[in-house]
Design an enzyme around this catalytic site. Structure first.
Site, short mmCIF file in Angstrom:
data_model
loop_
_atom_site.label_atom_id
_atom_site.label_comp_id
_atom_site.label_asym_id
_atom_site.label_seq_id
_atom_site.Cartn_x
_atom_site.Cartn_y
_atom_site.Cartn_z
N SER A 147 0.86 -1.19 0.00
CA SER A 147 0.00 0.00 0.00
C SER A 147 0.89 1.23 0.00
O SER A 147 2.01 1.20 0.54
CB SER A 147 -0.87 -0.01 1.26
N TYR A 200 -1.60 -0.30 10.20
CA TYR A 200 -1.64 -0.79 8.82
C TYR A 200 -0.34 -0.46 8.10
O TYR A 200 0.27 -1.32 7.44
CB TYR A 200 -2.83 -0.13 8.12
P1 NAP Z 1 -10.98 -6.72 0.93
O1 NAP Z 1 -11.99 -6.52 -0.13
O2 NAP Z 1 -11.32 -6.36 2.32
O3 NAP Z 1 -10.50 -8.26 0.85
C1 NAP Z 1 -9.61 -8.75 1.81
C2 NAP Z 1 -9.38 -10.23 1.55
O4 NAP Z 1 -8.48 -10.71 2.57
C3 NAP Z 1 -10.64 -11.05 1.60
O5 NAP Z 1 -10.63 -12.00 0.56
C4 NAP Z 1 -10.55 -11.74 2.96
O6 NAP Z 1 -11.14 -13.03 2.87
C5 NAP Z 1 -9.03 -11.89 3.12
N1 NAP Z 1 -8.68 -12.05 4.53
C6 NAP Z 1 -8.75 -11.10 5.50
N2 NAP Z 1 -8.42 -11.64 6.69
C7 NAP Z 1 -8.13 -12.96 6.46
C8 NAP Z 1 -7.74 -14.05 7.29
N3 NAP Z 1 -7.58 -13.92 8.62
N4 NAP Z 1 -7.52 -15.25 6.69
C9 NAP Z 1 -7.71 -15.41 5.37
N5 NAP Z 1 -8.09 -14.43 4.54
C10 NAP Z 1 -8.29 -13.21 5.09
O7 NAP Z 1 -9.63 -5.93 0.62
P2 NAP Z 1 -8.94 -5.44 -0.75
O8 NAP Z 1 -9.15 -3.98 -0.85
O9 NAP Z 1 -9.26 -6.33 -1.87
O10 NAP Z 1 -7.40 -5.62 -0.32
C11 NAP Z 1 -6.53 -6.56 -0.91
C12 NAP Z 1 -5.11 -6.11 -0.63
O11 NAP Z 1 -4.87 -4.83 -1.24
C13 NAP Z 1 -4.82 -5.91 0.86
O12 NAP Z 1 -3.54 -6.41 1.18
C14 NAP Z 1 -4.87 -4.40 1.03
O13 NAP Z 1 -4.08 -3.99 2.12
C15 NAP Z 1 -4.32 -3.95 -0.29
N6 NAP Z 1 -4.66 -2.56 -0.66
C16 NAP Z 1 -5.96 -2.23 -0.94
C17 NAP Z 1 -6.25 -0.91 -1.31
C18 NAP Z 1 -7.66 -0.49 -1.65
O14 NAP Z 1 -7.88 0.70 -1.91
N7 NAP Z 1 -8.62 -1.39 -1.70
C19 NAP Z 1 -5.25 0.04 -1.39
C20 NAP Z 1 -3.95 -0.33 -1.10
C21 NAP Z 1 -3.66 -1.64 -0.74
P3 NAP Z 1 -12.12 -13.65 3.99
O15 NAP Z 1 -12.78 -12.54 4.72
O16 NAP Z 1 -13.05 -14.53 3.20
O17 NAP Z 1 -11.20 -14.47 4.84
#
Ligand code: NAP
Length: 256
Positions: A153, A166
């Protein structure tokens, strides 16, 4: 260098390859699992939500590929340790590892973060990825073109108030990736890179910025294509950060 942000998935450049994606149940991880499948890979999909994994499986079959579903809480370290052995027994190797799963953690001043909130964020965002490296590294080294992409991120390069937990997990994750990249570069075909998606239309983003109009943000599918670009056998860079908002591949340390 191939066009990272828009690889030709229809040409199925990853046919015959095995790709593991964490956090495959929604958001960026789900879109990445689908893009890898469209590119021809067999997807090993990890997440806690079994129903979402089943739906992903159906969608992957529709794309003409196959998947192995692994319902798993990434805080379960012994299960991660067992994963490598199970993949070895079934497939003999792993070609692609996408360390995507993440949690936002508490948006709180560091002095007020509850220890359990801290521990949970560190466990999912950082420790789980290190345990996955331990478990999967031997399998990725066997591949003719092992590729690992860890999802970070922009927060890792800022010190924004209230984002500390974070940001610290993501800064640690980037050092994990860079160190691993240096350790394996000269002794294997494994390449390890980091990707910063930037603001993306997902549940995590909506939690962090509840007042924002999601339609103003890039879709997870846009990020997923770039992640696949970093997984192609002819993408030979390692220890770098691909910054999706600027569409640039950066060396570390990343300029502010
Ligand atoms: P999201 O929609 O909240 O999805 C998060 C995923 O992580 C879900 O599939 C969830 O699956 C899984 N997860 C969370 N805790 C878990 C656990 N204890 N065990 C197994 N799986 C787990 O988030 P996203 O935005 O797609 O984020 C994906 C990545 O991109 C992350 O690393 C985030 O930090 C990074 N990121 C996102 C953004 C943004 O703007 N969205 C920006 C910068 C970086 P379950 O709940 O089914 O377990």
């Amino acid at each position: 260098m191939p066009d990272i942000s828009a690889p030709n998935l229809a040409a199925r450049p990853l046919a015959g390859r095995y790709a593991l994606v964490t956090g495959a149940t929604r958001g960026i991880g789900q879109a990445t699992a689908l893009a890898l499948a469209e590119a021809g890979a067999h997807v090993i999909a990890i997440g806690r939500t079994s129903g979402a994994l089943e739906e992903l499986d159906d969608a992957i079959v529709q794309l003409g590929s196959t998947a192995t579903l692994v319902p798993l809480d990434l805080k379960d370290s012994p299960a991660i340790d067992r994963l490598g052995g199970a993949i070895y027994e079934r497939f003999g190797r792993l070609d692609i590892f996408i360390g995507n799963a993440g949690v936002l953690g508490p948006m709180t001043p560091l002095a007020q973060v509850e220890p359990k909130e801290w521990d949970d964020a560190l466990a999912v965002n950082l420790t789980a990825n290190w345990r996955l490296v331990r478990s999967l590294d031997p399998l990725l080294r066997v591949s003719t073109a092992g590729r690992a992409v860890l999802i970070s991120s922009g927060a890792a390069h800022k010190a924004r108030a209230f984002w500390g937990t974070y940001a610290i997990t993501k800064a640690g994750l980037e050092m994990l990736a860079r160190t691993w990249a240096n350790e394996v570069a000269n002794i294997s075909n494994l390449r390890v890179n980091v990707l910063n998606p930037g603001p993306t239309r997902t549940r995590m983003r909506a939690k962090a910025f509840p007042g924002e109009d999601p339609d103003t943000l890039p879709a997870p599918e846009d990020i997923a294509a770039a992640i696949v670009g970093l997984c192609l056998p002819d993408f030979d860079e390692t220890g770098k950060l691909y910054d999706f908002p600027s569409r640039t591949l950066k060396a570390f340390p990343v300029p502010a």
